[in-house]
Design a protein around this motif. Sequence first.
Motif, PDB file in Angstrom:
ATOM      1  N   GLY A 176       6.232   6.166   3.018  1.00 40.25           N
ATOM      2  CA  GLY A 176       4.816   5.988   2.710  1.00 40.25           C
ATOM      3  C   GLY A 176       4.473   4.716   1.956  1.00 40.25           C
ATOM      4  O   GLY A 176       3.337   4.527   1.552  1.00 40.25           O
ATOM      5  N   ILE A 177       5.425   3.809   1.761  1.00 39.58           N
ATOM      6  CA  ILE A 177       5.168   2.543   1.056  1.00 39.58           C
ATOM      7  C   ILE A 177       5.227   1.414   2.085  1.00 39.58           C
ATOM      8  O   ILE A 177       6.240   1.209   2.743  1.00 39.58           O
ATOM      9  CB  ILE A 177       6.182   2.302  -0.071  1.00 39.58           C
ATOM     10  CG1 ILE A 177       6.153   3.473  -1.056  1.00 39.58           C
ATOM     11  CG2 ILE A 177       5.876   0.987  -0.772  1.00 39.58           C
ATOM     12  CD1 ILE A 177       7.273   3.449  -2.061  1.00 39.58           C
ATOM     13  N   ILE A 178       4.119   0.688   2.204  1.00 36.96           N
ATOM     14  CA  ILE A 178       3.941  -0.285   3.273  1.00 36.96           C
ATOM     15  C   ILE A 178       3.774  -1.690   2.693  1.00 36.96           C
ATOM     16  O   ILE A 178       3.150  -1.863   1.642  1.00 36.96           O
ATOM     17  CB  ILE A 178       2.669   0.065   4.080  1.00 36.96           C
ATOM     18  CG1 ILE A 178       2.741   1.489   4.594  1.00 36.96           C
ATOM     19  CG2 ILE A 178       2.427  -0.921   5.212  1.00 36.96           C
ATOM     20  CD1 ILE A 178       1.387   2.076   4.947  1.00 36.96           C
ATOM     21  N   SER A 185      -4.381   4.619   3.563  1.00 36.41           N
ATOM     22  CA  SER A 185      -3.534   4.031   2.535  1.00 36.41           C
ATOM     23  C   SER A 185      -4.384   3.202   1.586  1.00 36.41           C
ATOM     24  O   SER A 185      -5.497   2.782   1.919  1.00 36.41           O
ATOM     25  CB  SER A 185      -2.427   3.182   3.157  1.00 36.41           C
ATOM     26  OG  SER A 185      -2.964   2.082   3.851  1.00 36.41           O
ATOM     27  N   LYS A 186      -3.846   3.000   0.398  1.00 36.49           N
ATOM     28  CA  LYS A 186      -4.531   2.220  -0.626  1.00 36.49           C
ATOM     29  C   LYS A 186      -3.506   1.337  -1.305  1.00 36.49           C
ATOM     30  O   LYS A 186      -2.373   1.755  -1.529  1.00 36.49           O
ATOM     31  CB  LYS A 186      -5.184   3.143  -1.650  1.00 36.49           C
ATOM     32  CG  LYS A 186      -5.934   2.409  -2.737  1.00 36.49           C
ATOM     33  CD  LYS A 186      -6.578   3.355  -3.721  1.00 36.49           C
ATOM     34  CE  LYS A 186      -7.285   2.554  -4.792  1.00 36.49           C
ATOM     35  NZ  LYS A 186      -7.914   3.404  -5.792  1.00 36.49           N
ATOM     36  N   GLY A 187      -3.910   0.106  -1.625  1.00 33.47           N
ATOM     37  CA  GLY A 187      -2.985  -0.799  -2.281  1.00 33.47           C
ATOM     38  C   GLY A 187      -3.675  -2.023  -2.832  1.00 33.47           C
ATOM     39  O   GLY A 187      -4.893  -2.021  -3.064  1.00 33.47           O
ATOM     40  N   VAL A 188      -2.883  -3.080  -3.019  1.00 36.24           N
ATOM     41  CA  VAL A 188      -3.387  -4.339  -3.574  1.00 36.24           C
ATOM     42  C   VAL A 188      -2.729  -5.499  -2.852  1.00 36.24           C
ATOM     43  O   VAL A 188      -1.675  -5.348  -2.233  1.00 36.24           O
ATOM     44  CB  VAL A 188      -3.093  -4.470  -5.085  1.00 36.24           C
ATOM     45  CG1 VAL A 188      -3.837  -3.429  -5.889  1.00 36.24           C
ATOM     46  CG2 VAL A 188      -1.603  -4.410  -5.364  1.00 36.24           C
ATOM     47  N   THR A 189      -3.361  -6.664  -2.953  1.00 35.24           N
ATOM     48  CA  THR A 189      -2.737  -7.873  -2.441  1.00 35.24           C
ATOM     49  C   THR A 189      -1.809  -8.416  -3.521  1.00 35.24           C
ATOM     50  O   THR A 189      -2.028  -8.185  -4.720  1.00 35.24           O
ATOM     51  CB  THR A 189      -3.792  -8.924  -2.047  1.00 35.24           C
ATOM     52  OG1 THR A 189      -4.626  -9.203  -3.162  1.00 35.24           O
ATOM     53  CG2 THR A 189      -4.637  -8.432  -0.876  1.00 35.24           C
ATOM     54  N   ALA A 239       0.836  -1.197   0.000  1.00 38.07           N
ATOM     55  CA  ALA A 239       0.000   0.000   0.000  1.00 38.07           C
ATOM     56  C   ALA A 239       0.874   1.251   0.000  1.00 38.07           C
ATOM     57  O   ALA A 239       2.038   1.212   0.395  1.00 38.07           O
ATOM     58  CB  ALA A 239      -0.911   0.014   1.220  1.00 38.07           C
ATOM     59  N   VAL A 240       0.258   2.325  -0.441  1.00 39.58           N
ATOM     60  CA  VAL A 240       0.883   3.643  -0.431  1.00 39.58           C
ATOM     61  C   VAL A 240       0.015   4.552   0.426  1.00 39.58           C
ATOM     62  O   VAL A 240      -1.210   4.555   0.293  1.00 39.58           O
ATOM     63  CB  VAL A 240       0.990   4.204  -1.869  1.00 39.58           C
ATOM     64  CG1 VAL A 240       1.520   5.629  -1.861  1.00 39.58           C
ATOM     65  CG2 VAL A 240       1.852   3.306  -2.737  1.00 39.58           C
TER      66      VAL A 240
END
Length: 171
Positions: A157-159, A64-68, A41-42
């Motif tokens: 900010g990158i998780i 945050s928003k991201g993908v699996t 996520a970011v």
Amino acid sequence: MQILRSKKSMLILVTLASIIAFGVTTALAQEKVKVKFRAYAVTTKMERFEVGDTEGHFVTLSESKGVTSDGKFTRYFTSRSDLIKGNGTLSGYGKYVDIKDGDYYFSKYQGPAIATKSPEGKLKITFKGTYIFIKGTGKFENIQGNGTYKGGFLGKGIIFVDVEGEYVIKK
């Protein structure tokens, strides 16, 4: 003749009890679904507040928003952290949306955040904890279960988060 009726009655009674017990057991048995994936996520929004009671004490609210990593879910998170020099607590809510059909589930998580220094002297924050499923829609309606997570920051900010657990859909 009385003994024969008695045996026949007993056989019928045992058969009915077995049918009822099997039916109840089948209805109560839910398929457990194992969960194991990595999510990325970011951070899309962050508010950081200095508490002021001790050096390095901050409360942070973030989204945050991201993908699996398997590409099946889009992930949205709202988090709250209470950290002193990177150590403290992290809690929040996750929403995972199935990319194929839009069904989603919510989870609630909490656990410690731990700060360490890299050999170069940079602060590295990792986190781990537990989560529970709290709500779902569509195929995730009536979701119940829990699990663990651990993760950290790959950059500003990158998780990344490794998730394991299991759930059932209660009928």
